[in-house]
Enzyme design. Structure first.
Site, mmCIF file in Angstrom:
data_model
loop_
_atom_site.group_PDB
_atom_site.id
_atom_site.type_symbol
_atom_site.label_atom_id
_atom_site.label_comp_id
_atom_site.label_asym_id
_atom_site.label_seq_id
_atom_site.Cartn_x
_atom_site.Cartn_y
_atom_site.Cartn_z
ATOM 1 N N HIS A 26 0.862 -1.188 0.000
ATOM 2 C CA HIS A 26 0.000 0.000 0.000
ATOM 3 C C HIS A 26 0.897 1.236 0.000
ATOM 4 O O HIS A 26 1.274 1.761 1.054
ATOM 5 C CB HIS A 26 -0.927 -0.030 1.222
ATOM 6 C CG HIS A 26 -1.941 1.083 1.243
ATOM 7 N ND1 HIS A 26 -3.107 1.018 1.976
ATOM 8 C CD2 HIS A 26 -1.971 2.292 0.627
ATOM 9 C CE1 HIS A 26 -3.804 2.134 1.818
ATOM 10 N NE2 HIS A 26 -3.131 2.932 1.001
ATOM 11 N N HIS A 28 1.293 4.770 -2.471
ATOM 12 C CA HIS A 28 0.943 5.591 -3.630
ATOM 13 C C HIS A 28 2.233 6.232 -4.108
ATOM 14 O O HIS A 28 2.823 7.023 -3.366
ATOM 15 C CB HIS A 28 -0.076 6.658 -3.235
ATOM 16 C CG HIS A 28 -1.333 6.088 -2.647
ATOM 17 N ND1 HIS A 28 -2.455 5.838 -3.408
ATOM 18 C CD2 HIS A 28 -1.627 5.669 -1.385
ATOM 19 C CE1 HIS A 28 -3.400 5.321 -2.628
ATOM 20 N NE2 HIS A 28 -2.920 5.195 -1.396
ATOM 21 N N HIS A 206 -9.496 0.917 -1.423
ATOM 22 C CA HIS A 206 -9.475 1.579 -0.119
ATOM 23 C C HIS A 206 -10.892 1.496 0.449
ATOM 24 O O HIS A 206 -11.868 1.817 -0.251
ATOM 25 C CB HIS A 206 -9.101 3.052 -0.263
ATOM 26 C CG HIS A 206 -7.642 3.308 -0.501
ATOM 27 N ND1 HIS A 206 -6.925 2.706 -1.485
ATOM 28 C CD2 HIS A 206 -6.765 4.127 0.152
ATOM 29 C CE1 HIS A 206 -5.670 3.140 -1.446
ATOM 30 N NE2 HIS A 206 -5.548 4.005 -0.452
ATOM 31 N N GLU A 209 -11.230 3.469 5.826
ATOM 32 C CA GLU A 209 -10.207 4.397 6.348
ATOM 33 C C GLU A 209 -10.985 5.507 7.070
ATOM 34 O O GLU A 209 -10.935 5.605 8.284
ATOM 35 C CB GLU A 209 -9.361 4.967 5.196
ATOM 36 C CG GLU A 209 -8.329 5.997 5.632
ATOM 37 C CD GLU A 209 -7.611 6.681 4.454
ATOM 38 O OE1 GLU A 209 -8.133 6.640 3.325
ATOM 39 O OE2 GLU A 209 -6.533 7.275 4.691
ATOM 40 N N ASP A 287 1.794 4.024 2.705
ATOM 41 C CA ASP A 287 0.759 4.874 2.099
ATOM 42 C C ASP A 287 1.371 6.017 1.281
ATOM 43 O O ASP A 287 1.519 5.876 0.067
ATOM 44 C CB ASP A 287 -0.209 5.402 3.168
ATOM 45 C CG ASP A 287 -1.615 5.666 2.632
ATOM 46 O OD1 ASP A 287 -1.878 5.344 1.458
ATOM 47 O OD2 ASP A 287 -2.467 6.180 3.388
ATOM 48 N N ASP A 288 1.695 7.118 1.920
ATOM 49 C CA ASP A 288 2.274 8.291 1.250
ATOM 50 C C ASP A 288 3.450 8.789 2.093
ATOM 51 O O ASP A 288 3.342 9.800 2.792
ATOM 52 C CB ASP A 288 1.211 9.395 1.112
ATOM 53 C CG ASP A 288 0.000 8.917 0.329
ATOM 54 O OD1 ASP A 288 0.076 8.859 -0.895
ATOM 55 O OD2 ASP A 288 -1.015 8.558 0.972
#
Ligand code: HPA
Ligand code: ZN
Length: 350
Positions: A26, A28, A206, A209, A287-288
């Site tokens: 996961h 991005h 997703h 969340e 994630d980011d």
């Protein structure tokens, strides 16, 4: 699970978390754009940013929820114009992933963020794919791409995006669903996901969340996903938790992201231990990472530091889960599990 995990002393845990082989599922890729690279690409491409400096941009990374992050994340991605930009972004991620002992990575990318600005699909996919190939050849990281549809846009736009991407079908293994969750339930994309499944693509989304447990259920029942991204709100429905455990449905959990976007107030309040103790196939991911304060090892370290009930057996389980949940042949999973065993054996007291 190897024997004597409980004999590994707690002070060895950070080293073990860092060096154990792991898969990242996961991530991005646009969320790995560090402020320094954003400014370098802006200069290279003649793009004017609404921030005066790297420091001013970084100072804007104070998020209150998912949307407050997405606004800045899409602004950051505006510097990506050329194939080399996509390559440089992904290569920078792979170098960091290699340092964190990531042996396999499945990268999300958001083509609509780029095609809407006039960047051709080919530029996006070929640039990223080139970096994946080089990561395998030079860093020994197995890497693949998952195309994400932006859920705040229409299903029609998702269909058009899929159409544009199909000439490059061999370069991506699956599709996902990201961006603003609230008000955009999975069923909005039922038909485009059905088409993707028919094409033999893996499907993930997703869900849970910021959205309710019902969104996790519709991701499973309507989109027929193979993994849930985030999914932490499943605990609000005990029946759903039981189902996820029974089906060994993986959850790609992102602890630092959850704290930065105020899904949990503090890391000490994160429900990762509860998810693992319920028998869920939970994994840890970044994630980011450029926006949320750390790459995958930092996620592991900070989570284990804040949650003292997490021990070496949990570390083992999280790494093993990451391989189990990967979209790769069984032989690759078995090879990585062996590597994992060797990493843990090296920490056994003798
Ligand atoms: N959630 C939804 N969309 C996203 C995220 C996220 O955490 N990161 C990038 N796009
Ligand atoms: Zn995400």
């Amino acid at each position: 699970m190897p024997p004597n995990l409980d004999q590994i002393p707690r002070e060895r845990l950070p080293a073990l978390l860092r060096t154990m082989p792991k898969a990242e599922l996961h991530l991005h890729i646009e969320g790995s754009l560090e402020p320094e690279l954003i400014f370098r690409l802006a200069q290279r491409n003649g793009v004017t940013l609404p921030y005066a400096s790297v420091e001013a941009l970084r100072a804007a990374y104070a998020f209150t929820d998912l949307q407050s992050f997405l606004d800045i994340y899409y602004a950051g991605a505006s510097v990506l114009l050329k194939e080399a930009d996509f390559f440089d972004m992904a290569w920078a991620y792979f170098e960091r992933a290699a340092a964190d002992h990531v042996v396999h990575a499945e990268l999300f990318f958001d083509p609509q963020t780029h095609t809407e600005r006039g960047v051709p699909m080919e530029t996006v996919i070929v640039g990223l794919e080139h970096a994946c190939r080089r990561a395998h050849a030079e860093l020994g990281i197995s890497a693949s791409l998952i195309l994400c549809f932006l859920r705040h846009l229409s299903e029609e736009a998702a269909f058009a995006t899929l159409e544009q991407a199909l000439p490059y079908r061999r370069h991506f293994i699956g599709v996902g669903l990201d961006s603003s969750e609230r008000g955009h339930p999975p069923e909005k994309f039922a038909r485009v996901f059905a088409k993707c499944r028919d094409l033999g693509l893996h499907v993930v989304a997703h869900a849970g969340e910021e959205g309710p447990p019902a969104y996790i259920e519709s991701a499973l029942d309507v989109l027929k996903v193979e993994r849930i991204d985030h999914g932490v709100r499943c605990v609000e429905s005990p029946a759903l938790v039981q189902r996820l455990a029974r089906e060994r449905m993986p959850l790609t959990v992102c602890p630092l992201s959850n704290v930065k976007l105020c899904v949990f107030e503090t890391m000490a309040g994160h429900n990762l231990p509860a998810l693992l103790d319920a028998g869920l196939c939970a994994t840890v991911n970044s994630d980011d990472p450029a926006y949320f304060g750390g790459y995958i090892n930092e996620n592991f370290i900070q989570t284990f530091e804040a949650l003292p009930q997490l021990n070496a057996a949990h570390a083992w389980q999280l790494a093993a889960n990451s391989f189990e949940a990967s979209f790769v042949p069984e032989a690759d999973k078995a090879a990585w599990r062996h590597e994992l065993e060797r990493a843990f054996e090296a920490e056994q007291p003798r």
